[in-house]
Design a protein around this motif. Structure first.
Motif, PDB file in Angstrom:
ATOM      1  N   ASN A 113       0.848  -1.184   0.000  1.00 48.73           N
ATOM      2  CA  ASN A 113       0.000   0.000   0.000  1.00 48.73           C
ATOM      3  C   ASN A 113       0.888   1.240   0.000  1.00 48.73           C
ATOM      4  O   ASN A 113       1.954   1.234   0.625  1.00 48.73           O
ATOM      5  N   LEU A 115       0.992   5.450   0.540  1.00 51.48           N
ATOM      6  CA  LEU A 115       0.370   6.701   0.956  1.00 51.48           C
ATOM      7  C   LEU A 115       1.304   7.845   0.561  1.00 51.48           C
ATOM      8  O   LEU A 115       2.498   7.805   0.873  1.00 51.48           O
ATOM      9  N   SER A 137       1.851   4.761  -8.462  1.00 52.30           N
ATOM     10  CA  SER A 137       0.781   4.206  -7.629  1.00 52.30           C
ATOM     11  C   SER A 137       1.018   2.710  -7.431  1.00 52.30           C
ATOM     12  O   SER A 137       1.730   2.069  -8.201  1.00 52.30           O
ATOM     13  N   TRP A 142      -3.578  -0.483  -2.095  1.00 50.93           N
ATOM     14  CA  TRP A 142      -4.206   0.817  -2.310  1.00 50.93           C
ATOM     15  C   TRP A 142      -3.161   1.936  -2.466  1.00 50.93           C
ATOM     16  O   TRP A 142      -2.026   1.799  -2.031  1.00 50.93           O
ATOM     17  N   THR A 143      -3.627   3.040  -3.110  1.00 49.77           N
ATOM     18  CA  THR A 143      -2.828   4.265  -3.177  1.00 49.77           C
ATOM     19  C   THR A 143      -3.718   5.378  -2.635  1.00 49.77           C
ATOM     20  O   THR A 143      -4.856   5.540  -3.092  1.00 49.77           O
ATOM     21  N   ARG A 144      -3.241   6.099  -1.661  1.00 44.61           N
ATOM     22  CA  ARG A 144      -4.020   7.222  -1.108  1.00 44.61           C
ATOM     23  C   ARG A 144      -3.141   8.462  -1.091  1.00 44.61           C
ATOM     24  O   ARG A 144      -1.921   8.355  -0.954  1.00 44.61           O
ATOM     25  N   ASP A 172     -12.394   8.511  -3.037  1.00 42.31           N
ATOM     26  CA  ASP A 172     -11.987   7.796  -1.818  1.00 42.31           C
ATOM     27  C   ASP A 172     -10.470   7.597  -1.710  1.00 42.31           C
ATOM     28  O   ASP A 172      -9.983   7.037  -0.739  1.00 42.31           O
ATOM     29  N   GLN A 173      -9.731   8.095  -2.695  1.00 42.21           N
ATOM     30  CA  GLN A 173      -8.260   8.075  -2.547  1.00 42.21           C
ATOM     31  C   GLN A 173      -7.745   9.416  -2.025  1.00 42.21           C
ATOM     32  O   GLN A 173      -6.586   9.538  -1.661  1.00 42.21           O
ATOM     33  N   PHE A 175      -7.508  12.328   0.569  1.00 48.24           N
ATOM     34  CA  PHE A 175      -7.695  12.628   1.994  1.00 48.24           C
ATOM     35  C   PHE A 175      -7.353  14.103   2.210  1.00 48.24           C
ATOM     36  O   PHE A 175      -6.186  14.463   2.339  1.00 48.24           O
ATOM     37  N   ALA A 422      -5.623   7.890   7.932  1.00 50.46           N
ATOM     38  CA  ALA A 422      -5.445   7.743   6.481  1.00 50.46           C
ATOM     39  C   ALA A 422      -4.884   6.353   6.173  1.00 50.46           C
ATOM     40  O   ALA A 422      -5.305   5.692   5.223  1.00 50.46           O
ATOM     41  N   GLY A 425      -7.606   3.925   6.457  1.00 49.66           N
ATOM     42  CA  GLY A 425      -8.742   4.165   5.562  1.00 49.66           C
ATOM     43  C   GLY A 425      -9.950   4.743   6.275  1.00 49.66           C
ATOM     44  O   GLY A 425     -11.079   4.673   5.787  1.00 49.66           O
ATOM     45  N   ARG A 427     -12.142   7.734   7.110  1.00 50.35           N
ATOM     46  CA  ARG A 427     -12.285   9.039   6.465  1.00 50.35           C
ATOM     47  C   ARG A 427     -13.046  10.074   7.293  1.00 50.35           C
ATOM     48  O   ARG A 427     -13.264  11.197   6.864  1.00 50.35           O
TER      49      ARG A 427
END
Ligand code: BG6
Length: 485
Positions: A113, A115, A137, A142-144, A172-173, A175, A422, A425, A427
């Motif tokens: 993942n 961030l 990414s 995931w990528t945030r 949703d990616q 923040f 973050a 996940g 939010r």
């Protein structure tokens, strides 16, 4: 701790925020064992630097919690060994592709993942998001992306920024961070209200006369004039930090503690608010004295700048719960003290039996609930009390919950909570794009009017309580600022 890999890339790693807040917060999370076993941190910026040099820079700002100093040195060393650096341009796909290779190398083919924390000026947000999402990414997890304000300067530029970000990222990616939402007392606001019968039924126009959100700093824009002059205090503090607290304060009971349920209620509050008018705002700007430079004497600020460093405003929520209740905000730099607080002033007890025993103005004898967000976190309630003795004289006293006495453990910094959220996940404490739109709608017409009419701010001395105009504004709504009485 989970088994997946996590990388946190701090884009803008040589900046002040990264050094003062982001790296120390990541270290605190590491120290508390909140990060996955396999994690790495990358600093990314234009400055040429080696991994060792980054470690050296970071190590100067890392601290250990007062109550946990044992092993701190070893932990710090362990943490620093997981920090790496990549130098690159913010708009270079090639440089982000190089970062990607370095990340892949560390990830070793495992589920990973990623961030990204964008701690960079707004004019390069979109370019970095394009490059990071396009070239760096995660392919397996995931990528945030955490983005810092300013999210535009007004409704139009904010909508444009949202549109651009959404070309590269799903909502949703993204923040959007407002670090005030990560402060302990702000988190506690909903707990206080929704889990105490002595407060919850009182939370409406029936019992509350006015609510005040106060932010003051005892230093000016020293060194940040270049950024600040383009935004001013209304955009820097009110439209985000104070308004977010207001929305949390005033929202209806959410269906659950789920992020979407809470943010749905906040949006409703923001949409029910009246657009601010010029007559409901006072703006100020600090001037210098013998020992301090005034705002316009800052070399990074134009000397004819009209940018406000202080503002007070009266806001209204046109819904059934809050009809007619003034929500006052006051924010300023270079004032006499550093403080952030929420003050709730209640109505009078009808037909107060003890009126004649007060020996003071009845206006001062109403209950007031204060949440001191900083410094020295506290919640106190001003009540009327009998002065001990044979006579019957009433006095105002405090029921006082001082955090340093009740909870001597050090309170985590807001950035720790938000970074952890973050990563997990969560939010709830981040700003959704419709919240942002609604927030800008309240302030944009006023900001434009201030700028097109070139309204001059009222000057106030550095280190003072700010312009007297703020008192007239409050008086117009029969309110006294709780912090000055
Ligand atoms: C930032 C503002 O968002 O918050 C700064 O841009 C301000 O101008 C800062 O100084 C205040 O944060 P804190 O947590 O120190 O109260």
């Amino acid at each position: 701790q989970t088994e997946s890999n996590l990388s946190v890339t701090v884009v803008g790693a040589s900046g002040d925020l990264a050094k003062k807040k982001i790296f120390p917060a990541l270290f605190a999370l590491f120290y508390e064992d909140c990060l996955p076993r396999n994690f790495v941190i990358f600093g990314y910026a234009r400055t040429k630097m080696t991994d060792e040099e980054l470690r050296e820079t970071i190590s100067r700002t890392l601290t250990c919690r007062i109550d946990k100093r044992e092993n701190c040195g070893d932990k710090m060393e362990e943490f620093l060994q997981r920090c790496f650096y990549h130098s690159g341009q913010y708009n270079s796909e090639e440089n982000f592709a190089e970062l990607d290779s370095k990340l892949k190398h560390k990830e070793d083919g495992k589920l990973s993942n990623r961030l990204f924390y964008l701690s960079i000026p707004p004019n390069i947000f979109v370019d970095s998001v394009r490059c990071a999402s396009g070239k760096a990414s995660s392919k397996t997890g995931w990528t945030r992306v955490i983005v810092e304000k300013p999210f535009g300067r007004d409704s139009e530029s904010s909508a444009e920024l949202t549109r651009s970000l959404k070309k590269y990222l799903a909502e949703d990616q993204i923040f959007r961070i407002d670090h005030y939402l990560g402060k302990e007392l702000v988190e506690n606001l909903s707990v206080l209200r929704f889990s105490n019968l002595v407060f919850e039924p009182l939370w409406s126009r029936n019992y509350i006369r006015n609510v005040q959100f106060i932010f003051s700093e005892d230093f000016g824009t020293e060194g940040r004039g270049g950024y600040f002059d383009n935004y001013g205090i209304i955009r820097d503090i009110m439209q985000n930090h104070l308004l977010q607290i207001l929305a949390l304060f005033a929202m209806e009971t959410p269906v659950s503690l789920d992020a979407e349920d809470i943010r749905n209620e906040k949006v409703k509050v923001l949409k029910s608010m009246r657009r601010l008018k010029l007559e409901d705002v006072v703006i100020g700007q600090y001037k210098g004295g013998k020992s301090y430079l005034g705002y316009t004497e800052d070399p990074t600020v134009p000397n004819d700048s009209l940018t406000p460093t202080f503002a007070a405003a009266a806001l209204f929520i046109d819904n059934a719960r809050w009809d007619g209740v003034p929500f006052l905000m006051k924010a300023g730099k270079a004032l006499n003290t550093r403080r952030a607080e929420i003050r709730v002033q209640f109505r009078h007890v009808p037909g107060n039996l003890y009126k004649k025993n007060f020996g003071m103005d009845m206006d001062k004898a109403t209950n007031e609930l204060v949440l001191r967000v900083q410094p020295d976190e506290a919640i106190y309630l001003k009540i009327n009390n009998k002065v001990p003795g044979l006579g019957m004289r009433l006095d105002r006293s405090d029921l006082n919950l001082l955090y340093s006495m009740r909870y001597p453990k050090e309170i985590p910094d807001a950035y720790e909570r938000l970074l952890l959220d973050a990563i997990e996940g969560e939010r709830r404490l981040f700003i959704r794009s419709d919240e942002l739109d609604a927030a800008w709608s309240i302030f944009t017409p006023l900001l434009k009017e201030l700028e097109t009419k070139k309204i001059a701010p009222e000057l106030y001395p550095y280190g003072s309580r700010g312009p007297v105009g703020a008192h007239y504004l409050a008086a117009k709504y029969n309110v006294r600022w709780g912090d000055v009485t």
